[in-house]
Write a protein that holds these residues in place. Structure first.
Motif, PDB file in Angstrom:
ATOM      1  N   VAL A  34       4.635   4.401   2.990  1.00 42.43           N
ATOM      2  CA  VAL A  34       5.303   3.277   2.330  1.00 42.43           C
ATOM      3  C   VAL A  34       5.891   2.302   3.341  1.00 42.43           C
ATOM      4  O   VAL A  34       5.991   1.096   3.074  1.00 42.43           O
ATOM      5  N   VAL A  56       4.484  -1.414   2.267  1.00 41.98           N
ATOM      6  CA  VAL A  56       5.414  -2.426   1.760  1.00 41.98           C
ATOM      7  C   VAL A  56       5.321  -3.722   2.570  1.00 41.98           C
ATOM      8  O   VAL A  56       5.233  -4.809   1.978  1.00 41.98           O
ATOM      9  N   ALA A  64       2.108  -5.407   1.526  1.00 47.16           N
ATOM     10  CA  ALA A  64       2.232  -6.000   0.193  1.00 47.16           C
ATOM     11  C   ALA A  64       3.100  -7.255   0.230  1.00 47.16           C
ATOM     12  O   ALA A  64       2.823  -8.238  -0.467  1.00 47.16           O
ATOM     13  N   PHE A  65       4.156  -7.225   1.044  1.00 47.94           N
ATOM     14  CA  PHE A  65       5.020  -8.392   1.184  1.00 47.94           C
ATOM     15  C   PHE A  65       4.231  -9.573   1.737  1.00 47.94           C
ATOM     16  O   PHE A  65       4.389 -10.714   1.270  1.00 47.94           O
ATOM     17  N   ALA A  88       8.000 -10.842  -6.964  1.00 48.71           N
ATOM     18  CA  ALA A  88       7.757  -9.657  -6.135  1.00 48.71           C
ATOM     19  C   ALA A  88       8.314  -9.804  -4.727  1.00 48.71           C
ATOM     20  O   ALA A  88       8.592  -8.801  -4.065  1.00 48.71           O
ATOM     21  N   ILE A 143      11.846  -8.369  -4.432  1.00 44.51           N
ATOM     22  CA  ILE A 143      11.782  -6.941  -4.751  1.00 44.51           C
ATOM     23  C   ILE A 143      11.196  -6.162  -3.586  1.00 44.51           C
ATOM     24  O   ILE A 143      11.759  -5.148  -3.133  1.00 44.51           O
ATOM     25  N   LEU A 144      10.063  -6.620  -3.065  1.00 46.68           N
ATOM     26  CA  LEU A 144       9.445  -5.939  -1.928  1.00 46.68           C
ATOM     27  C   LEU A 144      10.308  -6.069  -0.672  1.00 46.68           C
ATOM     28  O   LEU A 144      10.355  -5.149   0.147  1.00 46.68           O
ATOM     29  N   ILE A 198      12.996  -3.412  -1.068  1.00 51.98           N
ATOM     30  CA  ILE A 198      12.422  -2.088  -0.834  1.00 51.98           C
ATOM     31  C   ILE A 198      12.111  -1.887   0.643  1.00 51.98           C
ATOM     32  O   ILE A 198      12.364  -0.819   1.214  1.00 51.98           O
ATOM     33  N   GLY A 199      11.579  -2.927   1.278  1.00 49.93           N
ATOM     34  CA  GLY A 199      11.235  -2.818   2.693  1.00 49.93           C
ATOM     35  C   GLY A 199      12.445  -2.597   3.567  1.00 49.93           C
ATOM     36  O   GLY A 199      12.414  -1.762   4.479  1.00 49.93           O
ATOM     37  N   THR A 215      13.697   1.009   3.015  1.00 47.59           N
ATOM     38  CA  THR A 215      12.825   2.115   3.427  1.00 47.59           C
ATOM     39  C   THR A 215      12.475   2.090   4.912  1.00 47.59           C
ATOM     40  O   THR A 215      11.941   3.081   5.421  1.00 47.59           O
TER      41      THR A 215
END
Length: 280
Positions: free
Chosen positions: A9, A13, A16-17, A78, A81-82, A85-86, A89
């Motif tokens: 992840v 992440v 995806a970002f 997104a 949100i990402l 999360i990034g 994590t």
């Protein structure tokens, strides 16, 4: 201190970002037309024509009476949100500087994004080399895309280098003075960085906003919005670098002894570094 866990992840992440941020950047004219359309009819028509040429999902209707469609809104939502999360994590690798304030986590996450951008840049270059020299069918976009990605890599890497204290510095005098005087030097350098950032942002905001609002492109066959994106990005990153310099000053204030010279990097230290890298 949190160490890098090595989970997938932590790399998915950032990737995806990059994807959702790239989607929003590519479709930014849709948001401009939706929220703050140009009052000049010629500028409005020019921006509309530009968006019509680059729209990836032309068959989707705009939402809320605007030009941006559901895919554009999903990508925009997104991004934070990402990003959250990034930042939550990301883990410190064994070789990275031991500082883990919220601003440090953000800088390290941007560093991970930079690493993935380098992967994307290398992929684009390899793809172009294969098409050009194997299939004799070069692309019209790979060169400008490489320049675009390299610009973002250069800027984001500067913030990561500041957080890691790995930027170029002259330490002949710094390493020779007592710690209290080192704190004075650190304070002066931080004030200079913040002052430089303030005047750069103050002086460059108008031009950056104008390029962004008009969505100025590169003027090539591919015609990416390099001026419209990199000019505001310069100001954003310089501002983050200034904030990070203040965070570094606070984090390092109580350090007992600081030496940045290379005389301490002996053979044992090199072996320890290699063992640490192998262990990670």
């Amino acid at each position: 201190m949190q160490e890098r866990s090595g989970t997938l992840v932590e790399w998915l992440v950032p990737l995806a970002f990059i994807f959702v941020a790239g989607w929003v950047v590519w479709h930014m004219p849709a948001f401009t037309l939706s929220f703050y359309p140009p009052t000049d009819p010629s500028e409005h028509d020019k921006l509309s024509a530009l968006f019509g040429r680059v729209d990836v999902t032309p068959n989707l209707g705009g939402l809320f009476g605007g030009t941006a469609d559901i895919a554009d809104w999903a990508a925009l939502i997104a991004i934070p949100i990402l990003g959250y999360i990034g930042v939550r994590t990301v883990r410190r690798a064994g070789m990275e500087f031991e500082s883990w304030r919220p601003a440090d986590r953000l800088a390290v996450f941007i560093g991970r994004i930079t690493m993935m951008l380098i992967v994307c840049l290398t992929t684009v270059m390899l793809y172009e080399v294969m098409l050009r020299y194997v299939f004799e069918a070069p692309t019209l976009w790979a060169n400008e895309m490489s320049l675009w990605l390299a610009g973002f890599v250069f800027l984001c890497a500067g913030l990561y280098a500041m957080q890691q204290r790995s930027h170029i510095r002259i330490v002949l005098l710094y390493d020779a003075v007592p710690r209290w005087l080192q704190r004075v030097f650190d304070t002066i350098s931080t004030i200079l960085i913040v002052t430089f950032a303030f005047f750069l942002i103050y002086g460059g905001y108008g031009e950056a906003f104008d390029k962004f609002y008009r969505w100025e492109t590169f003027g090539t066959a591919f015609d990416p919005p390099i001026p419209a994106t990199l000019k505001p990005m310069v100001l954003l990153v310089v501002g983050l670098v200034a904030i990070q310099s203040v965070v570094n000053l606070i984090s390092d204030w109580n350090a007992e002894e600081v030496h940045y010279g290379g005389e301490d990097l002996d053979e044992e230290e090199i072996k320890r570094i290699k063992a640490q890298v192998a262990g990670d």
